[in-house]
Design a protein around this motif. Structure first.
Motif, PDB file in Angstrom:
ATOM      1  N   TYR A 192      -1.630  -8.260  10.757  1.00 38.54           N
ATOM      2  CA  TYR A 192      -1.429  -6.878  11.194  1.00 38.54           C
ATOM      3  C   TYR A 192      -2.439  -5.927  10.565  1.00 38.54           C
ATOM      4  O   TYR A 192      -2.775  -4.896  11.169  1.00 38.54           O
ATOM      5  N   ALA A 193      -2.945  -6.236   9.400  1.00 33.21           N
ATOM      6  CA  ALA A 193      -4.028  -5.441   8.834  1.00 33.21           C
ATOM      7  C   ALA A 193      -5.255  -5.522   9.735  1.00 33.21           C
ATOM      8  O   ALA A 193      -5.939  -4.513   9.980  1.00 33.21           O
ATOM      9  N   ASP A 194      -5.529  -6.709  10.274  1.00 32.17           N
ATOM     10  CA  ASP A 194      -6.656  -6.880  11.197  1.00 32.17           C
ATOM     11  C   ASP A 194      -6.423  -6.121  12.498  1.00 32.17           C
ATOM     12  O   ASP A 194      -7.333  -5.482  13.036  1.00 32.17           O
ATOM     13  N   VAL A 195      -5.189  -6.179  13.014  1.00 35.54           N
ATOM     14  CA  VAL A 195      -4.863  -5.491  14.266  1.00 35.54           C
ATOM     15  C   VAL A 195      -5.130  -3.997  14.136  1.00 35.54           C
ATOM     16  O   VAL A 195      -5.662  -3.352  15.058  1.00 35.54           O
ATOM     17  N   TYR A 196      -4.794  -3.409  12.980  1.00 33.77           N
ATOM     18  CA  TYR A 196      -4.961  -1.976  12.781  1.00 33.77           C
ATOM     19  C   TYR A 196      -6.322  -1.608  12.210  1.00 33.77           C
ATOM     20  O   TYR A 196      -6.597  -0.441  11.936  1.00 33.77           O
ATOM     21  N   GLY A 197      -7.184  -2.587  12.030  1.00 27.54           N
ATOM     22  CA  GLY A 197      -8.526  -2.297  11.548  1.00 27.54           C
ATOM     23  C   GLY A 197      -8.573  -1.797  10.120  1.00 27.54           C
ATOM     24  O   GLY A 197      -9.438  -0.988   9.764  1.00 27.54           O
ATOM     25  N   TYR A 198      -7.639  -2.282   9.301  1.00 25.01           N
ATOM     26  CA  TYR A 198      -7.617  -1.865   7.900  1.00 25.01           C
ATOM     27  C   TYR A 198      -8.892  -2.355   7.212  1.00 25.01           C
ATOM     28  O   TYR A 198      -9.342  -3.483   7.463  1.00 25.01           O
ATOM     29  N   PRO A 199      -9.512  -1.529   6.353  1.00 21.12           N
ATOM     30  CA  PRO A 199     -10.786  -1.927   5.731  1.00 21.12           C
ATOM     31  C   PRO A 199     -10.686  -3.299   5.048  1.00 21.12           C
ATOM     32  O   PRO A 199      -9.821  -3.516   4.195  1.00 21.12           O
ATOM     33  N   ARG A 200     -11.564  -4.208   5.423  1.00 16.29           N
ATOM     34  CA  ARG A 200     -11.459  -5.592   4.952  1.00 16.29           C
ATOM     35  C   ARG A 200     -11.582  -5.713   3.442  1.00 16.29           C
ATOM     36  O   ARG A 200     -10.943  -6.576   2.837  1.00 16.29           O
ATOM     37  N   GLU A 201     -12.369  -4.833   2.854  1.00 11.70           N
ATOM     38  CA  GLU A 201     -12.555  -4.925   1.404  1.00 11.70           C
ATOM     39  C   GLU A 201     -11.296  -4.522   0.641  1.00 11.70           C
ATOM     40  O   GLU A 201     -11.178  -4.788  -0.555  1.00 11.70           O
ATOM     41  N   ARG A 202     -10.344  -3.896   1.340  1.00 13.99           N
ATOM     42  CA  ARG A 202      -9.111  -3.450   0.687  1.00 13.99           C
ATOM     43  C   ARG A 202      -7.893  -4.277   1.078  1.00 13.99           C
ATOM     44  O   ARG A 202      -6.803  -4.053   0.545  1.00 13.99           O
ATOM     45  N   VAL A 203      -8.054  -5.201   2.011  1.00 21.43           N
ATOM     46  CA  VAL A 203      -6.899  -5.912   2.559  1.00 21.43           C
ATOM     47  C   VAL A 203      -6.154  -6.708   1.491  1.00 21.43           C
ATOM     48  O   VAL A 203      -4.922  -6.631   1.379  1.00 21.43           O
ATOM     49  N   ASP A 204      -6.863  -7.494   0.691  1.00 29.77           N
ATOM     50  CA  ASP A 204      -6.188  -8.349  -0.289  1.00 29.77           C
ATOM     51  C   ASP A 204      -5.368  -7.522  -1.271  1.00 29.77           C
ATOM     52  O   ASP A 204      -4.221  -7.874  -1.596  1.00 29.77           O
ATOM     53  N   GLY A 205      -5.937  -6.424  -1.744  1.00 27.89           N
ATOM     54  CA  GLY A 205      -5.219  -5.570  -2.679  1.00 27.89           C
ATOM     55  C   GLY A 205      -4.007  -4.920  -2.040  1.00 27.89           C
ATOM     56  O   GLY A 205      -2.944  -4.797  -2.671  1.00 27.89           O
ATOM     57  N   ARG A 206      -4.146  -4.512  -0.784  1.00 25.51           N
ATOM     58  CA  ARG A 206      -3.027  -3.868  -0.084  1.00 25.51           C
ATOM     59  C   ARG A 206      -1.902  -4.883   0.163  1.00 25.51           C
ATOM     60  O   ARG A 206      -0.725  -4.551   0.011  1.00 25.51           O
ATOM     61  N   ILE A 207      -2.244  -6.098   0.542  1.00 30.87           N
ATOM     62  CA  ILE A 207      -1.232  -7.131   0.756  1.00 30.87           C
ATOM     63  C   ILE A 207      -0.468  -7.394  -0.543  1.00 30.87           C
ATOM     64  O   ILE A 207       0.772  -7.464  -0.550  1.00 30.87           O
TER      65      ILE A 207
END
Length: 318
Positions: A108-123
């Motif tokens: 869902y982070a990918d679906v919403y275009g969440y910045p890739r460099e921040r995805v792991d930390g946000r998860i």
């Protein structure tokens, strides 16, 4: 990443919003304004129009009549722009149960275009916040209902939305799981500037987490305000304890003086419960009893609850 263009502009504004499905009117001339950072509950029985209202505001359904603005945009004409700033928790969580919790959040982070460099930390942040770190790499199909609901809420918040739509977030949950989700909602809504619109018939949840409540019936908002404001519109209840053996005489005195009140004497003891009293009547009741040479040992005003408000609108039988 909660953004703001105008702190004073409402996040949601609907006027005369109507939606028909053939002959059935699901939403009927609804007017609604939701301020920035507000937590608002749409309360009502199944079929009251809560979910349809949310689907219109999210741009999933078009209205038959009326208008709606979300972030100052039309959810129908500007659907993608509106939905990019929304988080939605549907009544059916719609998680991919063959994937792990971590994989669901990443998808869902990918679906919403969440910045890739921040995805792991946000998860990692979401898994920690909702108590799912130890289950992060387990397939969701093996989760309890409470865990699935917490994961669905984490998913709705994954992209840091400004506005959160929640549809029956505690539906079907046992008391422990319901309490966990309520605590999560209270935590995530406090101090983050996020606006939340919550569809529910869970009165305890609405009382616990909401700033205002809008009660819907037959597609229309029939009452709106803070829980205290709504409760304050109802006639009061008073509990009065009189001297030993004086209960029956007190009952007759109050009934004669307040014919519109509902007065009951407890089966045991000399305690009266007086409902539907006009506002400010407690001193008159006490004066009446004392003037009748009755001993008054206790006077306890009882504030109406959100449940009282709800049943005053729907009636005990719904």
């Amino acid at each position: 990443m909660v953004r703001s263009s105008s702190r004073d502009a409402p996040v949601v504004a609907a006027t005369g919003l109507t939606r028909r499905f053939g002959e059935k009117v699901a939403v009927d001339g609804l007017d609604l304004v939701v301020g920035r950072g507000e937590v608002l509950a749409l309360l009502g029985h199944n079929g009251a129009g809560k979910t349809t209202t949310i689907r219109i505001l999210a741009g999933v359904l078009t209205p038959t009549a009326g208008s709606a603005r979300v972030f100052g945009l039309s959810p129908f004409a500007d659907g993608p722009a509106v939905r990019s700033r929304l988080g939605v928790l549907p009544e059916n969580h719609a998680l991919e149960e063959r994937l792990t919790a971590r994989q669901n959040l990443r998808y869902y982070a990918d679906v919403y275009g969440y910045p890739r460099e921040r995805v792991d930390g946000r998860i990692a942040e979401m898994l920690t916040r909702f108590g799912l770190t130890d289950a992060a790499d387990r397939k969701v199909g093996g989760f309890s209902k409470g865990m699935k609901q917490r994961l669905a809420l984490a998913r709705a918040l994954q992209h840091e939305p400004e506005l959160l739509f929640l549809d029956e977030p505690t539906s079907g949950l046992d008391p422990v799981a319901s309490r966990e989700v309520t605590a999560s909602l209270r935590e995530q809504s406090a101090g983050e500037g996020r606006t939340v619109v919550l569809c529910t018939h869970d009165l305890g949840l609405a009382q616990a987490v909401c700033d205002r409540v809008a009660v819907m019936r037959s597609g229309a908002v029939v009452a709106i305000g803070t829980p205290a404001e709504l409760a304050g519109r109802l006639p009061g209840r008073l509990i009065v304890e009189v001297g030993l053996g004086e209960g029956k005489r007190a009952l007759e005195s109050v009934r004669a003086a307040f014919p519109d009140a509902a007065v009951e004497l407890a089966p045991v003891g000399d305690e009266l419960t007086i409902d539907h009293l006009p506002a400010g009547s407690a001193p008159r009741v006490v004066a009446l009893l004392v003037g009748s040479e009755l001993s008054v040992y206790r006077v306890e005003p009882v504030r109406a609850t959100l449940q009282d408000v709800y049943f005053s609108i729907y009636g005990e039988g719904g």
